[in-house]
Design a protein around this motif. Sequence first.
Motif, mmCIF file in Angstrom:
data_model
loop_
_atom_site.group_PDB
_atom_site.id
_atom_site.type_symbol
_atom_site.label_atom_id
_atom_site.label_comp_id
_atom_site.label_asym_id
_atom_site.label_seq_id
_atom_site.Cartn_x
_atom_site.Cartn_y
_atom_site.Cartn_z
ATOM 1 N N GLN A 97 116.995 -9.918 96.717
ATOM 2 C CA GLN A 97 115.380 -10.069 96.351
ATOM 3 C C GLN A 97 115.260 -10.793 94.882
ATOM 4 O O GLN A 97 114.319 -11.239 94.693
ATOM 5 C CB GLN A 97 115.318 -8.544 96.194
ATOM 6 N N TYR A 98 116.950 -10.756 94.052
ATOM 7 C CA TYR A 98 116.461 -11.109 92.864
ATOM 8 C C TYR A 98 116.958 -12.902 92.560
ATOM 9 O O TYR A 98 116.319 -13.782 92.056
ATOM 10 C CB TYR A 98 116.828 -10.436 91.442
ATOM 11 N N LEU A 99 117.291 -13.623 93.551
ATOM 12 C CA LEU A 99 118.034 -14.417 93.516
ATOM 13 C C LEU A 99 117.383 -15.348 94.846
ATOM 14 O O LEU A 99 117.442 -16.806 94.420
ATOM 15 C CB LEU A 99 119.931 -14.967 93.758
ATOM 16 N N SER A 133 121.614 -14.320 84.892
ATOM 17 C CA SER A 133 120.590 -14.734 83.859
ATOM 18 C C SER A 133 119.259 -13.316 84.403
ATOM 19 O O SER A 133 118.410 -12.465 83.748
ATOM 20 C CB SER A 133 119.935 -16.014 83.964
ATOM 21 N N VAL A 134 119.646 -13.422 85.708
ATOM 22 C CA VAL A 134 118.670 -12.393 86.159
ATOM 23 C C VAL A 134 119.137 -10.642 85.680
ATOM 24 O O VAL A 134 118.305 -9.774 85.247
ATOM 25 C CB VAL A 134 118.307 -12.219 87.702
ATOM 26 N N SER A 135 120.622 -10.788 85.507
ATOM 27 C CA SER A 135 120.566 -9.232 84.763
ATOM 28 C C SER A 135 120.380 -9.594 83.374
ATOM 29 O O SER A 135 120.627 -8.489 82.966
ATOM 30 C CB SER A 135 122.634 -9.835 84.779
ATOM 31 N N LEU A 136 120.411 -10.425 82.524
ATOM 32 C CA LEU A 136 120.203 -10.908 81.253
ATOM 33 C C LEU A 136 118.452 -9.746 81.090
ATOM 34 O O LEU A 136 118.106 -9.282 80.250
ATOM 35 C CB LEU A 136 120.092 -11.859 80.790
ATOM 36 N N GLN A 137 117.553 -10.267 82.094
ATOM 37 C CA GLN A 137 116.699 -10.206 82.220
ATOM 38 C C GLN A 137 115.994 -8.669 82.445
ATOM 39 O O GLN A 137 114.469 -8.187 81.823
ATOM 40 C CB GLN A 137 115.516 -11.193 83.601
ATOM 41 N N ALA A 138 116.702 -8.656 83.637
ATOM 42 C CA ALA A 138 116.608 -6.655 83.008
ATOM 43 C C ALA A 138 117.143 -6.328 82.653
ATOM 44 O O ALA A 138 117.014 -5.381 82.296
ATOM 45 C CB ALA A 138 117.638 -6.670 84.779
ATOM 46 N N ALA A 139 118.104 -6.084 81.679
ATOM 47 C CA ALA A 139 118.995 -5.411 80.560
ATOM 48 C C ALA A 139 117.200 -5.270 79.735
ATOM 49 O O ALA A 139 117.177 -4.530 78.743
ATOM 50 C CB ALA A 139 120.453 -5.747 80.025
ATOM 51 N N ARG A 140 117.035 -6.644 79.382
ATOM 52 C CA ARG A 140 116.151 -6.666 78.487
ATOM 53 C C ARG A 140 114.774 -5.940 78.782
ATOM 54 O O ARG A 140 113.787 -5.443 77.856
ATOM 55 C CB ARG A 140 115.235 -8.632 78.234
ATOM 56 N N ASN A 141 114.371 -6.132 80.106
ATOM 57 C CA ASN A 141 113.452 -5.285 80.687
ATOM 58 C C ASN A 141 114.256 -3.779 80.487
ATOM 59 O O ASN A 141 113.044 -2.743 79.555
ATOM 60 C CB ASN A 141 113.143 -5.357 81.814
ATOM 61 N N ALA A 142 114.667 -3.629 80.685
ATOM 62 C CA ALA A 142 114.811 -2.251 80.791
ATOM 63 C C ALA A 142 115.589 -1.158 79.320
ATOM 64 O O ALA A 142 114.831 -0.595 78.945
ATOM 65 C CB ALA A 142 116.928 -1.693 81.426
ATOM 66 N N ARG A 189 122.525 -2.083 88.804
ATOM 67 C CA ARG A 189 123.077 -2.326 90.252
ATOM 68 C C ARG A 189 123.499 -4.355 90.115
ATOM 69 O O ARG A 189 124.383 -5.342 90.829
ATOM 70 C CB ARG A 189 122.014 -2.296 90.699
ATOM 71 N N ILE A 190 122.236 -4.520 89.120
ATOM 72 C CA ILE A 190 121.809 -6.377 89.326
ATOM 73 C C ILE A 190 123.440 -6.717 88.575
ATOM 74 O O ILE A 190 123.829 -8.202 89.189
ATOM 75 C CB ILE A 190 120.686 -6.594 88.681
ATOM 76 N N THR A 191 123.288 -6.532 87.156
ATOM 77 C CA THR A 191 125.163 -6.872 86.788
ATOM 78 C C THR A 191 126.135 -6.684 87.724
ATOM 79 O O THR A 191 126.926 -7.716 87.811
ATOM 80 C CB THR A 191 125.027 -5.988 85.804
HETATM 81 C C1 LIG Z 1 111.305 -7.739 84.211
HETATM 82 O O1 LIG Z 1 109.941 -7.583 84.021
HETATM 83 C C2 LIG Z 1 108.968 -8.458 84.181
HETATM 84 C C3 LIG Z 1 107.998 -8.306 83.844
HETATM 85 O O2 LIG Z 1 107.545 -7.195 84.205
HETATM 86 C C4 LIG Z 1 109.510 -8.942 85.972
HETATM 87 O O3 LIG Z 1 108.082 -10.404 86.383
HETATM 88 C C5 LIG Z 1 110.344 -9.157 86.094
HETATM 89 O O4 LIG Z 1 110.821 -9.406 87.580
HETATM 90 C C6 LIG Z 1 111.653 -7.857 85.192
HETATM 91 N N1 LIG Z 1 113.008 -8.576 85.888
HETATM 92 C C7 LIG Z 1 114.021 -7.733 86.269
HETATM 93 C C8 LIG Z 1 115.603 -8.483 87.037
HETATM 94 O O5 LIG Z 1 113.742 -6.498 86.094
#
Ligand SMILES: *[C@@H]1O[C@H](CO)[C@@H](O)[C@H](O)[C@H]1NC(C)=O
Length: 206
Positions: free
Chosen positions: A57-59, A79-88, A192-194
Amino acid sequence: MEASNLHFLAILLLLVTNMSAITSAASSSSFYSSNDNNSNFIKTSCSTTTYPKLCNQYLSSYASVVRSNPWKLCNCALSVSLQAARNASSLATALSKQRGLTKAEAGIVADCVENLGDSIDELKQSIKAMARIGGPSSSTAKDKAEFQMANVKTWVSATITDENTCTDGSTGRKVSAGVKSQIRSSIVDVARITSNALSLINSLKY
Ligand SMILES: *[C@@H]1O[C@H](CO)[C@@H](O)[C@H](O)[C@H]1NC(C)=O
């Protein structure tokens, strides 16, 4: 111009236009099939991870970047893990500012923000180290690459621990179900992503 010459020109023109149509059809079909190969590479690689659906789904959107390069796939996974960690982390930060949290809840959420901050640092470090190693054919000495890769594995494992601590912290303590579920929903996917990124890294050959 003589009629026969005109005839010849017309045929030539027809040939040229057909040729370009044929070549563009050929190149577009090869474009699609290589895209399919790239997506299949990601799907196959993801199938070896603990959460294959989440992985794909993410890759899958990185198919054209990754092609069939396992190192690039790992870079994207990190990079996706980093993005997810930043979101969280931003969710947890927002949660920490929510009114009406009990002292226990505020403490747990603050720990969570801190742990996610550590995760973000560890992931950034891992991404940098992977870039330095570059891949199996780089000039980096083999033992140096092995040392760096061991570091990356340690950092990514620590990231997963940090992320899990975040959800574990809320069990057994006086935390409302609402706060618990808000923490869980923002963190579970990150861990899970990490963990998927780690299993992709573990299967790299160098
Ligand atoms: C992080 O948040 C953005 C914006 O809400 C979203 O588009 C993205 O899919 C999220 N990424 C992950 C890995 O959760």
